[in-house]
Design an enzyme around this catalytic site. Structure first.
Site, short mmCIF file in Angstrom:
data_model
loop_
_atom_site.label_atom_id
_atom_site.label_comp_id
_atom_site.label_asym_id
_atom_site.label_seq_id
_atom_site.Cartn_x
_atom_site.Cartn_y
_atom_site.Cartn_z
N HIS A 372 25.77 13.26 25.16
CA HIS A 372 26.69 13.77 24.13
C HIS A 372 28.08 13.16 24.18
O HIS A 372 28.97 13.61 23.46
CB HIS A 372 26.86 15.29 24.25
CG HIS A 372 25.62 16.06 23.93
ND1 HIS A 372 25.34 16.54 22.67
CD2 HIS A 372 24.58 16.43 24.69
CE1 HIS A 372 24.19 17.18 22.69
NE2 HIS A 372 23.71 17.12 23.92
N LYS A 569 38.75 22.49 16.50
CA LYS A 569 37.84 21.90 17.50
C LYS A 569 38.55 21.94 18.84
O LYS A 569 39.74 22.26 18.90
CB LYS A 569 37.48 20.46 17.13
CG LYS A 569 38.72 19.61 16.76
CD LYS A 569 38.36 18.20 16.31
CE LYS A 569 37.84 18.11 14.90
NZ LYS A 569 36.56 17.46 14.77
N ARG A 570 37.83 21.63 19.95
CA ARG A 570 38.50 21.53 21.24
C ARG A 570 39.71 20.62 21.10
O ARG A 570 39.69 19.66 20.35
CB ARG A 570 37.55 20.90 22.27
CG ARG A 570 36.53 21.81 22.87
CD ARG A 570 35.68 21.07 23.91
NE ARG A 570 34.92 19.98 23.32
CZ ARG A 570 34.95 18.72 23.75
NH1 ARG A 570 35.71 18.37 24.78
NH2 ARG A 570 34.21 17.80 23.18
N LYS A 575 40.47 13.34 19.91
CA LYS A 575 40.26 13.97 18.59
C LYS A 575 41.53 13.91 17.73
O LYS A 575 41.51 14.17 16.54
CB LYS A 575 39.82 15.43 18.77
CG LYS A 575 38.45 15.55 19.45
CD LYS A 575 38.08 17.01 19.68
CE LYS A 575 36.78 17.19 20.45
NZ LYS A 575 35.56 16.98 19.62
N THR A 677 30.01 18.13 14.72
CA THR A 677 29.13 18.97 13.91
C THR A 677 29.98 19.86 13.01
O THR A 677 29.51 20.31 11.96
CB THR A 677 28.23 19.86 14.81
OG1 THR A 677 29.03 20.43 15.84
CG2 THR A 677 27.11 19.05 15.42
N LYS A 681 29.70 21.19 8.91
CA LYS A 681 29.86 22.57 8.42
C LYS A 681 30.89 22.62 7.30
O LYS A 681 30.73 23.35 6.31
CB LYS A 681 30.28 23.49 9.58
CG LYS A 681 29.20 23.62 10.64
CD LYS A 681 29.74 24.15 11.96
CE LYS A 681 28.74 23.88 13.09
NZ LYS A 681 29.32 24.01 14.42
C1 26W Z 1 30.72 18.18 32.88
C2 26W Z 1 31.83 18.07 32.05
C3 26W Z 1 31.67 18.19 30.58
C4 26W Z 1 31.23 19.35 29.98
C5 26W Z 1 31.18 19.48 28.61
C6 26W Z 1 32.01 17.13 29.79
C7 26W Z 1 31.97 17.23 28.42
C8 26W Z 1 31.54 18.41 27.83
C9 26W Z 1 31.52 18.57 26.38
C10 26W Z 1 32.60 19.36 25.88
C11 26W Z 1 30.48 17.96 25.68
C12 26W Z 1 30.44 18.22 24.17
O1 26W Z 1 30.54 19.31 23.67
N1 26W Z 1 30.22 17.14 23.44
C13 26W Z 1 30.11 17.20 22.00
O2 26W Z 1 28.73 17.35 21.69
C14 26W Z 1 28.53 17.54 20.31
C15 26W Z 1 27.07 17.81 20.08
O3 26W Z 1 26.31 16.66 20.25
C16 26W Z 1 29.03 16.33 19.53
O4 26W Z 1 28.92 16.60 18.16
C17 26W Z 1 30.48 16.02 19.87
O5 26W Z 1 30.86 14.80 19.25
C18 26W Z 1 30.66 15.94 21.37
O6 26W Z 1 32.04 15.82 21.71
#
Ligand code: 26W
Length: 832
Positions: A372, A569-570, A575, A677, A681
């Site tokens: 991801h 978003k985060r 971003k 995503t 939406k």
């Molecule tokens: C272990 C550390 C860690 C944990 C969570 C690193 C990164 C994350 C995220 C926050 C991963 C995440 O949410 N990625 C998002 O996944 C979505 C679903 O596929 C994508 O649409 C987003 O672009 C992507 O940032």
């Protein structure tokens, strides 16, 4: 096979779609609940009553689904449908009641029952706390997938952890983010079904002993008990359900009775507290050693309990392990559950006596992995010393997998020592490694052990094989695929935007809920002025609702006539919420300089959480607040511009904000957002997108026609080129007076009451490194925002474009995504 025919196959497998008459049972349950409720008829009591009543039909559907699925291997003439086990550390489920009553057809019954108690349905629904057991996109995607599993009738379990405090609750004090525990189960969780019969032991620590016959046996020093709690996710057009099974940890050993009798109560309970700490929060701060250890334990706990559950169920249903890999898929939602192959090997070898080759074949058949993110810093690795201490047997197995794998690579690419070092599952900590520390690379383990690896949008999947996994793509070219993300239309249109849903129903029928491609029929209606006006009226009503929320939450009055420009978003540098804020400042300065010009009034809405240790992201939140305070209170600006930051972003807030957005900000640096995503939406709810050529924005533009999206900014190849040529952000600032004025205002303390140090790090970063090319993209972004203004001044043109956006979103249903996973990732045919 086309998605439509996959739907057909799955639908035949699903059970009949005629609903059982549950309304009567529901009414009885509601009365029973109300009679026994100690707090009378508060909204919370109604909520509990409704949930309790839904549990009965949900429980029946769950049992029927399990019985049907257990028979899935019975027909020797048909390729078996595999049961999918979706392992994820995150599930952002949001609220459950609205979804449950929509799926069970109980909306009207409830509306009446609540009205009889003097309450309106939406007011009661609002009282349900969000199950926010996730960070962002990856967790919400998992929740959308559960909805589609049920809808498509796919035999499935989602597996996660039952965190007591999910993601933190975000409060804002003096413009700064403050993290607070999110006690979402404070009033109990009426949806969860405890399954005491599904309970397993999970070990940690200790050592590996070798028996006389050479077999290896792990003797852990600590044991935890994993106990299952189920959350049932109903289909909307059949009686099928999917299940989210969440594990709760407790100590296997009783309290230390001797210590207790001595009066040393804390010591007596020590291992209980240690066990319980696994249940506390998602992502304990992993900047400390104990934090890292806890996170690794959580991951191992999730994986072990889930796989033991899978094996037990498989043996109950099929009595033999030989077909386990063909009848079950184990999917890794990013690398967080990537210990799964090591644990599956351990269980098959040590607990069930299979040979290495038998176990490895099953493992490769079962496991698949989705990546991801391309951010190298987000690729998980674990220090060897920690791994070995907690999971000594898994370490041995990983060494063995690695040795066999590297032998294969040596045979295929003789003499390439660099390749061997790069693809090894162990980072030896060389000059480019982690400062001499040996580490286990979880993504590498996930790739080597999987039969399929996929990215989440076309560009991301391409970049994945060109950059972070280039070596692996050379070794296993057939393994890498793309499956573009999607969202569930049930939650993200039908439930969050009932007015737009009704309008669409009136024009093209209700079928889009099950087959989102039907939205394409709206294309031919885009020039229908009547529809455009009705569309505008629905948007206006949703904007009024959001304006009321903004006034309630923040005390700021925003005009529903203004363009609602939204970025939720985060909070992350890539971003580029900061680029958004820079644009607000530029616009503010331009309004002050020329107040009588023809301004298109705008309300900029930002929401999102910053990771607690991420200082730069927190600084961006503070700047947004500082700028908002200045702009919103400047009498020279009036309704022409407002900037508001809504605290505590989550699924439910998104459900209110998205239907009210005119403009969706998807402005990541090209090549950094895997998919997105939220972008889907928004467009589904008729917002236009201002976006870069990144992630799923690209496929959205192609689906709706690029002329219907506001695309700006450098593309991936240009970004790489600019960086290769030695990017100097200062040059862009010097050549752009507007940008210079913006940067000067921030560093001069114009938004920080004259404090010139508050944003020094932020400004220095932009002028010095600017990793995400904000300076390079600023001019085009501002110019594109002017094109947005121009179109907004033409309501008919705007609404036409918005309708074309909705019409183009048919492909972005999670149902289509899951149909592709079934076909290309989880089908027996996908096994190489
Ligand atoms: C272990 C550390 C860690 C944990 C969570 C690193 C990164 C994350 C995220 C926050 C991963 C995440 O949410 N990625 C998002 O996944 C979505 C679903 O596929 C994508 O649409 C987003 O672009 C992507 O940032």
């Amino acid at each position: 096979m086309k998605a439509s025919s996959i739907f057909a196959t799955l639908k035949t497998a699903a059970m009949s779609s005629s609903p059982t008459p549950v309304q009567a049972a529901f009414k009885l349950a509601l009365q029973r609940e109300l009679r026994s409720s100690v707090d009378g008829i508060s909204r919370e009591a109604l909520l509990r009553a409704a949930a309790a009543a839904c549990r009965e039909p949900l429980g029946e559907r769950w049992a029927d689904t399990q019985i049907a699925d257990a028979k899935r291997g019975d027909d020797p003439l048909k390729a078996p449908v595999r049961r999918v086990h979706y392992l994820s550390m995150e599930f952002l489920m949001g609220r459950a009641l609205g979804n449950a009553i929509a799926a069970l057809g109980l909306e009207e019954t409830l509306r009446e029952a609540f009205a009889a108690q003097g309450q309106a349905l939406p007011d009661v629904l609002e009282r349900e706390p969000d199950a926010a057991l996730g960070n962002g996109g990856l967790g919400r995607l998992a929740a959308c997938f559960l909805d589609s599993f049920a809808e498509l009738g796919l035999p499935s379990f989602g597996y996660g952890l039952r965190y007591q405090y999910g993601m933190f609750a975000q409060a804002i004090q003096d413009g700064r983010q403050v993290e607070q525990p999110d006690d979402w189960m404070a009033l109990g969780n009426p949806w969860e079904v405890p399954r005491p019969e599904a309970s397993y032991r999970v070990g940690f620590g200790g050592r590996v002993e070798v028996d006389a016959d050479g077999s290896r046996r792990w003797q852990p020093t600590e044991h935890l008990i994993a106990q299952a709690y189920d959350f049932i996710v109903p289909a909307h057009h059949s009686q099928r359900v999917s299940t989210l099974r969440q594990w709760h940890a407790s100590a296997a050993a009783p309290i230390d009775f001797q210590a207790f009798c001595r009066g040393a109560h804390a010591q007596a309970a020590k291992h209980r507290v240690a066990a319980d700490s696994l249940n506390w929060v998602l992502y304990p701060d992993d900047s400390t050693d104990p934090g890292r250890e806890l996170r690794l334990k959580q991951e191992a706990f999730l994986v072990s309990a889930s796989l033991q559950d899978l094996i037990a169920r498989h043996l109950r249903e099929f009595s033999s392990l030989h077909n386990l890999g063909k009848l079950n898929a184990v999917h890794l939602n990013d690398t967080h559950p990537a210990l799964a192959p090591a644990e599956l090997m351990r269980l098959l070898l040590d607990e069930h006596g299979l040979t290495w080759d038998e176990a490895w074949t099953i493992n490769r058949q079962a496991v698949s992995y989705t990546n991801h993110t391309l951010m190298p810093e987000a690729l998980e690795t674990w220090p060897l010393y920690l791994f070995e201490a907690l999971l000594p047997r898994h370490m041995e197995i990983i060494f063995e997998i690695n040795q066999r794998f590297l032998d294969e690579v040596r045979a295929k690419f003789p003499g390439d020592e660099g390749l061997l070092a790069r693809v090894s599952l162990i980072d030896e900590g060389g000059p480019f490694g982690h400062g001499g520390e040996r580490r286990v690379r979880m993504a590498h383990l996930a790739i080597v052990a999987s039969h399929r690896v996929n990215g989440v949008a076309a560009l991301h999947s391409e970049l994945m094989v060109q950059t972070i996994f280039a070596d692996y793509a050379r070794i296993f070219p057939e393994r890498f695929h793309n499956v573009t993300n999607g969202v569930t239309p049930r939650r993200w249109l039908q439930q969050c935007n009932p007015q737009l849903s009704a309008l669409i129903d009136g024009r093209i029928g209700k079928g889009w809920r099950q087959d989102l491609a039907q939205l394409g029929k709206l294309k031919g209606l885009a020039d229908d002025a009547g529809l455009g006006q009705q569309f505008g009226a629905v948007k206006r009503a949703n904007k009024e609702r959001l304006a009321a929320l903004i006034r309630r939450e923040l005390g700021v009055a925003v005009s529903p006539d203004s363009l609602f420009d939204v970025q939720i978003k985060r909070i992350h540098e890539y971003k580029r919420q900061l680029l958004n804020v820079l644009h607000v400042i530029a616009r503010y300065q331009a309004i002050i300089a020329d107040p009588t010009a023809e301004w298109t009034p705008r309300t900029v809405v930002i929401a999102g959480k910053a990771a607690s240790a991420y200082q730069m992201a927190k600084s961006i939140i503070q700047l947004a607040h500082d700028v908002g305070r200045v702009v919103n209170s400047d009498p020279r600006v009036g309704d022409r511009l407002k900037l508001v930051f809504l605290p505590n972003y989550g699924v439910s807030l998104a459900e209110t904000i998205i239907p009210a957005a005119d403009l969706s900000e998807q402005i990541s640096t090209a090549g950094t957002e895997a998919s997105g995503t939220g972008n889907m939406k928004f467009a589904l709810n008729g917002a236009l997108t201002i976006g870069t050529w990144d992630g799923a924005n690209i496929e959205m533009a192609e689906a709706m026609g690029v002329e219907n999206m506001f695309v700006f900014g450098q593309r991936t190849d240009a970004v790489a080129q600019i960086k290769a040529l030695g990017y100097d952000p200062r040059l862009y600032v010097e050549q752009n007076l507007q940008l210079k004025a913006v940067m000067d205002a921030i560093s001069g303390g114009e938004f920080s009451n004259g404090d010139t140090s508050r944003y020094r790090a932020l400004v220095d970063n932009l002028l010095g490194r600017d990793t995400y090319l904000l300076m390079a993209d600023f001019a085009d972004y501002v110019a594109t925002q002017a094109r947005v203004d121009a179109l907004y001044r033409d309501p008919a043109g705007w609404n036409r474009c918005a309708i074309l956006n909705v019409a183009g979103m048919g492909w972005f249903s999670a149902d289509r995504t899951i149909a592709e996973y079934v076909e290309r990732v989880w089908s027996v045919r996908s096994l190489d």
